[in-house]
Design a protein around this motif. Structure first.
Motif, mmCIF file in Angstrom:
data_model
loop_
_atom_site.group_PDB
_atom_site.id
_atom_site.type_symbol
_atom_site.label_atom_id
_atom_site.label_comp_id
_atom_site.label_asym_id
_atom_site.label_seq_id
_atom_site.Cartn_x
_atom_site.Cartn_y
_atom_site.Cartn_z
ATOM 1 N N ASP A 1 -2.925 0.642 -4.330
ATOM 2 C CA ASP A 1 -2.314 -0.672 -4.502
ATOM 3 C C ASP A 1 -1.100 -0.571 -5.425
ATOM 4 O O ASP A 1 -1.230 -0.412 -6.641
ATOM 5 C CB ASP A 1 -3.354 -1.632 -5.092
ATOM 6 C CG ASP A 1 -2.837 -3.052 -5.238
ATOM 7 O OD1 ASP A 1 -1.655 -3.304 -4.939
ATOM 8 O OD2 ASP A 1 -3.632 -3.912 -5.659
ATOM 9 N N GLY B 1 -2.905 4.896 0.413
ATOM 10 C CA GLY B 1 -3.209 3.466 0.425
ATOM 11 C C GLY B 1 -3.478 2.814 -0.905
ATOM 12 O O GLY B 1 -4.040 1.713 -0.954
ATOM 13 N N ARG C 1 0.827 -1.215 0.000
ATOM 14 C CA ARG C 1 0.000 0.000 0.000
ATOM 15 C C ARG C 1 0.859 1.262 0.000
ATOM 16 O O ARG C 1 1.798 1.394 0.792
ATOM 17 C CB ARG C 1 -0.915 0.009 1.223
ATOM 18 C CG ARG C 1 -1.852 -1.177 1.308
ATOM 19 C CD ARG C 1 -2.803 -1.259 0.137
ATOM 20 N NE ARG C 1 -3.557 -2.517 0.100
ATOM 21 C CZ ARG C 1 -4.362 -2.869 -0.893
ATOM 22 N NH1 ARG C 1 -4.546 -2.057 -1.907
ATOM 23 N NH2 ARG C 1 -4.998 -4.027 -0.853
#
Length: 471
Positions: free
Chosen positions: A75, A73, A68
């Motif tokens: 991907d 956060g 993350r």
């Protein structure tokens, strides 16, 4: 009988858990090398409850970082592989393989934000088809001097598979010699090509098929002993049926290698070293490294044998809980004990997944055939407690010499009854003498081999089932 809190202590391996802290002191299989053989060499990794990204940079170096982005956060496994690292697709933040933030392009010119941000990164290394990661504190140890790491690459083959259950269930089936006479029982003995298939060869020193031995001798004498690397497990089946007089005994020697590995014979000249690696507390992967003593491995054939049973890219089995493992009742009635075909990995899968996602060991009734499992659990709990108290757990195999770690050498053969130690030593000496790459058997003999003379067997009276205890 095991207490509920002891079971919990063994099976939970996420960050900050006692077993997780212990397991992070060892190198862990992260992925197969073949998984990165794509135009975009980036794979997601879930290991010990942590979400990670493994990637190969333009300079061919391997990197393992948290998945993350520390900004908001996103991907990073879907990020852009460019400019010496992974660039987040959300706001363009760039991270190198060591976790350093190199750019934050959406910020004002002159911003020093990048110097204050980083990803967690872990050491990685590649060896004989498997990529390994070290998630623990401090500098990582060397990989131990096991045959599977020392053999030339062309003498090895690596593969993996997914299990929908806790890691400890997967390991314990591998240190249970008695189950092979039942779970892996075949009513007919194959005479065709058995290359790369477990329990489909003849045993060393005989023309008796392994399937016949396992089927007809279902009460093995089991011995086990603690060693420098874990434990040695010996299953003895005296050959006294039909026209046999009992003067010969089938000797099968396997090993449990800490933290979660087993070493077992595939044939007289090929062994499997297999690790049972937690994804999280309710699933795991097994990673297997096949090592040949006598000739290079036919990797294409062994991979092809296994591709029919899995789905890519996740290596999950075609036979699974959702389809009842494609169970065939007519096959179970006539040809196999399970009705699940001839792939013993599927047999093991059904057995360990059938125990539930996390097996409740407080409800068990153990027997003498479980002696290696009892010993492993005691060693496991002791090691976890040692780490929790700030001590060395032992059994880390940090040596770089051949003497201690190279000892876990398995064997499947038939020798004189009552002489399994000398039969093992002589057979290993002969097999290694004839090997193109493992000719020096002195290292194996130093430890007995593998602790035969150094490790007393576990006493029977300490391995009997204990009276029930309240949790």
């Amino acid at each position: 009988m095991m207490l509920a809190h002891e079971n919990q202590k063994m099976v939970e391996t996420g960050p900050g858990t006692p077993a997780g802290n212990w397991m992070r002191l060892y190198w862990q299989p992260v992925a197969l090398v073949e998984e990165l053989a794509t135009p975009r060499p980036v794979v997601t990794v879930k290991l010990l409850g942590e979400d990670l990204v493994l990637f190969r940079n333009r300079d061919s170096s391997l990197r393992l970082v948290t998945r993350r982005c520390p900004h908001r956060g996103a991907d990073l496994s879907l990020g852009r592989l460019e400019d010496g690292g992974l660039r987040c697709y959300f706001h363009g933040w760039l991270f190198d393989g060591m976790g350093n933030c190199l750019e934050t392009p959406a910020e004002p010119l002159g911003s020093n934000l990048a110097s204050k941000v980083r990803l967690t990164s872990y050491p990685v290394r590649e060896c004989n088809g498997i990529i390994w990661g070290y998630l623990g504190p401090g500098d990582p140890p060397d990989l131990p001097a096991l045959d599977c790491f020392l053999a030339p690459e062309e003498y090895t083959f690596a593969f993996k598979g997914y299990l929908d259950c806790n890691w400890l269930q997967a390991l314990e089936v591998g240190i249970d010699p008695a189950h092979a006479s039942y779970l892996h029982r075949f009513e007919q003995d194959e005479s065709g090509d058995a290359y790369g298939k477990q329990f489909r060869n003849v045993s060393l020193g005989t023309d008796l098929p392994m399937t016949k031995i396992l089927r007809e001798y279902g009460r093995p004498e089991i011995l086990n002993a603690r060693t420098e690397y874990g434990q040695r497990i010996v299953a003895l089946r005296k050959i006294d049926g039909d026209s046999y007089d009992g003067s010969a005994t089938h000797v099968r020697i396997t090993h449990q290698v800490f933290p979660h590995g087993i070493t077992i014979p595939l044939s007289s000249t090929m062994a499997i070293t297999q690790w049972h690696v937690p994804v999280n507390d309710t699933s795991c992967y097994w990673y297997a490294m096949f090592t040949s003593l006598d000739e290079p491995v036919d990797r294409e054939k062994m991979r092809e044998q296994r591709l029919d049973g899995i789905t890519l890219p996740d290596y999950k089995p075609v036979r699974n809980r959702s389809n009842q493992y494609l169970f065939d009742p007519e096959e179970q009635r006539t040809s196999t004990y399970t009705g699940l075909g001839h792939d013993i990995n599927v047999h093991d899968q059904m057995a360990v997944e059938g125990q539930g996602f996390i097996h409740d060991r407080a409800r068990e009734h153990l027997s003498r055939s479980d002696r290696a499992i009892v010993t492993y659990r005691r060693m496991l709990l002791a090691a976890i407690d040692a780490v929790a108290q700030g001590n060395d757990p032992g059994l880390l195999l940090q040596d770089t010499a051949d003497v201690e770690s190279r000892g876990p050498i398995p064997l499947d053969g038939i020798g004189p009854t009552g002489e399994w130690e000398s039969f093992w030593t002589e057979a290993i000496d002969s097999l290694r003498h004839d090997s193109p790459w493992a000719q020096d058997s002195e290292a194996a003999r130093v430890s007995g081999p593998a602790g035969v003379r150094l490790s007393p067997p576990e006493p029977d009276d300490e391995l009997l089932p204990s009276p029930p205890r309240s949790a």
